[in-house]
Enzyme design. Sequence first.
Site: not given
Ligand code: E4P
Length: 273
Positions: A97
């Site tokens: 990522k």
């Molecule tokens: C996923 O890849 C993201 O890191 C995650 O969905 C972020 O979610 P949040 O905005 O609820 O922290």
Amino acid sequence: MKIFIDTAKLEEIEEAYSLGILDGVTTNPSLIKKIVDELKEKGEKVDMESYITDILKAAKGTPVSLEVIGTSYEDMVKEGKKLFERFNPVADNVVIKIPVNPSTEDGSENVFDGIKAVKELSDAGIPVNCTLIFTPEQALMAAKAGAKFVSPFAGRVDDFIRANNKIEFEKTDYFPVEGIEKDGKVLDDNGVVSGIDLVSQCVEVLGNYGFETEVIAASIRNPRQAREAALAGAGIATLPFDVIKGLLAHSKTAEGMKKFVGDVIEEYNVLFK
Ligand code: E4P
């Protein structure tokens, strides 16, 4: 639509996989912190290497996103390669990522570093999930750089629009896909009226040009938003465990069950003995 689980909690990952409906896992440094803090509170010591190894095995060959921590192109590439080389041999399912833009302030010098890192890792055959997407043009740039996945953050867009307009909200509150009207005008963030609108615009832009990059609707806060991600044509939604649970809930289903259970007569019951 594929369903990923958005957690670093091993128990949740294992339980969700046991249902047979899961297609992947996404983690981020905040989700890792959450579980490590929880385990520490319980007095447990965490060996990160073996913890991640367990997650990768639990994911049964489906993609698991692990995020880098650096903010420069060099660091992100080094870390992405290190994570991939260390962990991909476990179950051949690591996705790296990378933030689309690692600048922590507007106008920082490292504005291109995310895209450069996406390109270099993708060219090296490492699958990349390009994260922190808040505009369709960021998704387009990530797709052009070869990202396998892009993650538009739906819930955080909704939070941003509400906070900018002094609207009080709870994190899991539903936000209408068509936006919220205030003083006769639909509120937006640079032409994006809701988190799901962002997902939909990303799907449309990438679809217009036939990119193979898959859109992961991320930062999903409630089951209705997951439904709307599916309606918007997102290939994947990454969902917290509670949202996955919520996908099965309806008060009339529970009421109907209560009636069916109450109406079982002995003549019918005997068939199951
Ligand atoms: C996923 O890849 C993201 O890191 C995650 O969905 C972020 O979610 P949040 O905005 O609820 O922290």
